[in-house]
Design a protein around this motif. Structure first.
Motif, PDB file in Angstrom:
ATOM      1  N   LYS A 138       0.857  -1.179   0.000  1.00 19.38           N
ATOM      2  CA  LYS A 138       0.000   0.000   0.000  1.00 19.38           C
ATOM      3  C   LYS A 138       0.905   1.246   0.000  1.00 19.38           C
ATOM      4  O   LYS A 138       0.467   2.346  -0.218  1.00 19.38           O
ATOM      5  N   GLY A 191      -5.251  -3.071   0.414  1.00 15.04           N
ATOM      6  CA  GLY A 191      -5.506  -3.750   1.684  1.00 15.04           C
ATOM      7  C   GLY A 191      -5.278  -5.242   1.529  1.00 15.04           C
ATOM      8  O   GLY A 191      -4.978  -5.705   0.417  1.00 15.04           O
ATOM      9  N   SER A 192      -5.393  -5.963   2.645  1.00 10.55           N
ATOM     10  CA  SER A 192      -5.137  -7.407   2.657  1.00 10.55           C
ATOM     11  C   SER A 192      -3.863  -7.755   1.886  1.00 10.55           C
ATOM     12  O   SER A 192      -3.830  -8.711   1.103  1.00 10.55           O
ATOM     13  N   GLU A 215      -1.247  -9.132   2.761  1.00 10.12           N
ATOM     14  CA  GLU A 215      -0.655 -10.436   3.077  1.00 10.12           C
ATOM     15  C   GLU A 215      -1.073 -11.530   2.098  1.00 10.12           C
ATOM     16  O   GLU A 215      -0.406 -12.567   2.004  1.00 10.12           O
ATOM     17  N   ASP A 227       4.810  -3.767   4.403  1.00  4.35           N
ATOM     18  CA  ASP A 227       3.578  -3.437   5.115  1.00  4.35           C
ATOM     19  C   ASP A 227       3.874  -3.141   6.581  1.00  4.35           C
ATOM     20  O   ASP A 227       4.986  -3.383   7.069  1.00  4.35           O
ATOM     21  N   ILE A 228       2.839  -2.669   7.256  1.00  2.88           N
ATOM     22  CA  ILE A 228       2.935  -2.393   8.691  1.00  2.88           C
ATOM     23  C   ILE A 228       2.880  -3.705   9.470  1.00  2.88           C
ATOM     24  O   ILE A 228       2.007  -4.537   9.224  1.00  2.88           O
ATOM     25  N   VAL A 229       3.809  -3.849  10.401  1.00  9.31           N
ATOM     26  CA  VAL A 229       3.750  -4.987  11.318  1.00  9.31           C
ATOM     27  C   VAL A 229       3.661  -4.417  12.726  1.00  9.31           C
ATOM     28  O   VAL A 229       4.502  -3.603  13.125  1.00  9.31           O
ATOM     29  N   GLU A 230       2.624  -4.852  13.450  1.00  7.23           N
ATOM     30  CA  GLU A 230       2.499  -4.348  14.818  1.00  7.23           C
ATOM     31  C   GLU A 230       2.800  -5.485  15.779  1.00  7.23           C
ATOM     32  O   GLU A 230       3.897  -5.612  16.310  1.00  7.23           O
ATOM     33  N   THR A 231       1.843  -6.385  15.964  1.00 10.03           N
ATOM     34  CA  THR A 231       2.087  -7.511  16.866  1.00 10.03           C
ATOM     35  C   THR A 231       2.737  -8.694  16.124  1.00 10.03           C
ATOM     36  O   THR A 231       3.317  -9.580  16.741  1.00 10.03           O
ATOM     37  N   GLY A 232       2.598  -8.717  14.816  1.00  9.44           N
ATOM     38  CA  GLY A 232       3.122  -9.832  14.023  1.00  9.44           C
ATOM     39  C   GLY A 232       2.110 -10.956  13.841  1.00  9.44           C
ATOM     40  O   GLY A 232       2.370 -11.943  13.147  1.00  9.44           O
ATOM     41  N   THR A 233       0.933 -10.793  14.434  1.00  6.59           N
ATOM     42  CA  THR A 233      -0.083 -11.850  14.392  1.00  6.59           C
ATOM     43  C   THR A 233      -0.558 -12.140  12.970  1.00  6.59           C
ATOM     44  O   THR A 233      -0.687 -13.308  12.578  1.00  6.59           O
ATOM     45  N   THR A 234      -0.820 -11.079  12.199  1.00  9.92           N
ATOM     46  CA  THR A 234      -1.330 -11.281  10.827  1.00  9.92           C
ATOM     47  C   THR A 234      -0.330 -12.095  10.012  1.00  9.92           C
ATOM     48  O   THR A 234      -0.716 -13.018   9.279  1.00  9.92           O
TER      49      THR A 234
HETATM   50  C1  PRP Z   1      -2.440  -3.523   9.271  1.00  8.96           C
HETATM   51  C2  PRP Z   1      -1.348  -4.083   8.392  1.00  8.96           C
HETATM   52  C3  PRP Z   1      -1.347  -5.540   8.723  1.00  8.96           C
HETATM   53  C4  PRP Z   1      -1.755  -5.556  10.194  1.00  8.96           C
HETATM   54  C5  PRP Z   1      -0.544  -5.754  11.058  1.00  8.96           C
HETATM   55  O1  PRP Z   1      -3.639  -3.724   8.641  1.00  8.96           O
HETATM   56  O2  PRP Z   1      -1.621  -3.841   7.023  1.00  8.96           O
HETATM   57  O3  PRP Z   1      -2.264  -6.247   7.944  1.00  8.96           O
HETATM   58  O4  PRP Z   1      -2.342  -4.279  10.477  1.00  8.96           O
HETATM   59  O5  PRP Z   1      -0.880  -5.865  12.417  1.00  8.96           O
HETATM   60  P1  PRP Z   1      -0.360  -7.087  13.313  1.00  8.96           P
HETATM   61  O6  PRP Z   1       1.138  -7.197  13.092  1.00  8.96           O
HETATM   62  O7  PRP Z   1      -0.678  -6.641  14.727  1.00  8.96           O
HETATM   63  O8  PRP Z   1      -1.095  -8.312  12.923  1.00  8.96           O
HETATM   64  P2  PRP Z   1      -4.953  -2.939   9.025  1.00  8.96           P
HETATM   65  O9  PRP Z   1      -5.651  -3.635  10.138  1.00  8.96           O
HETATM   66  O10 PRP Z   1      -4.611  -1.505   9.290  1.00  8.96           O
HETATM   67  O11 PRP Z   1      -5.847  -3.089   7.701  1.00  8.96           O
HETATM   68  P3  PRP Z   1      -5.522  -3.090   6.146  1.00  8.96           P
HETATM   69  O12 PRP Z   1      -5.631  -4.528   5.706  1.00  8.96           O
HETATM   70  O13 PRP Z   1      -6.581  -2.235   5.556  1.00  8.96           O
HETATM   71  O14 PRP Z   1      -4.159  -2.530   5.908  1.00  8.96           O
END
Ligand code: PRP
Length: 212
Positions: free
Chosen positions: A118, A141-142, A144, A157-164
């Motif tokens: 994105k 979006g999505s 992954e 992409d953004i990684v926060e907890t790494g769960t996704t």
């Molecule tokens: C963000 C990002 C990842 C997820 C990461 O998506 O794109 O999919 O959060 O978070 P995690 O590491 O804690 O799992 P978001 O929920 O913002 O929605 P998006 O699919 O619209 O980008």
């Protein structure tokens, strides 16, 4: 007459944290906690008018002066490069921009790397610095899904907890840049409402210093 600052807050989880910081800084707005569909909330006495916007739109409101200040993620600031002042790292909304791929991914540097994201500009800058040829696949979006369905080799992409990533058998290959929420200001507002903006910024700064 008291200066009223227009404040763009990012809707969602981050916005709730941001609002709590502004309230603690001495800029409460009781009406914002009433559940309704209103978008603008004012506390004239404190000199603030809050409004909720999509997190990725905060920088646009601030750049164009519809908001004097706002809170945006560093990811948005890097991706869109809005012409605003970045006043403060609020030390919340912390995550990282990362390259991720399937767990068994092995990079072949002789091949053009297919990158789904994105954040096309962040990805392009990152690989340009490495001198790596890439093919950017811009998604909304999505992200992954892309490597799983072989639409791309990697994602940025953004990684926060790494769960996704974990739940989709993906893992981080490398970190691009750490991300957090930033207080930003419109350039003209900073000149003409400088005192009011500096007062809020100073107060928020004290809160970030108290927690680090
Ligand atoms: C963000 C990002 C990842 C997820 C990461 O998506 O794109 O999919 O959060 O978070 P995690 O590491 O804690 O799992 P978001 O929920 O913002 O929605 P998006 O699919 O619209 O980008």
């Amino acid at each position: 007459m008291k200066t009223v600052l227009n404040v763009a807050l990012p809707k969602g989880r981050l916005g709730e944290k941001v609002l709590a910081m502004f309230e603690k800084a001495g800029y409460p707005c009781p009406s914002i906690h009433e559940s309704n569909r209103k978008l603008i909330f004012e506390n004239e006495e404190c000199g603030v008018r809050y409004f909720w916007v999509k997190p990725s739109d905060v920088a646009i409101y601030v750049e164009r002066g519809a908001a004097d200040i706002g809170v945006a993620g560093k990811d948005i600031l890097l991706e869109y490069g809005p012409d605003v002042y970045e006043l403060l790292d609020l030390d919340i909304g912390k995550c990282r921009m990362a390259v991720a791929a399937k767990n068994d991914f092995r990079d072949d540097p002789r091949r053009t790397l297919r990158v789904a994201t994105k954040f096309s500009r962040i990805a392009a800058d990152f690989y340009a610095k490495k001198g790596r040829d890439i093919d950017i696949i811009h998604l909304n979006g999505s992200i992954e899904l892309a490597p799983i369905l072989d639409l791309s080799d990697v994602i940025v992409d953004i990684v926060e907890t790494g769960t996704t990533l974990k739940e989709n058998d993906l893992s981080v290959v490398e970190t691009v840049v750490p991300i957090s929420a930033r207080l930003i200001a419109n350039k003209a507002s900073y000149k003409f409402k400088g005192e009011a903006i500096a007062a809020i910024a100073e107060n928020l700064k004290q809160q970030t210093e108290a927690t680090t």
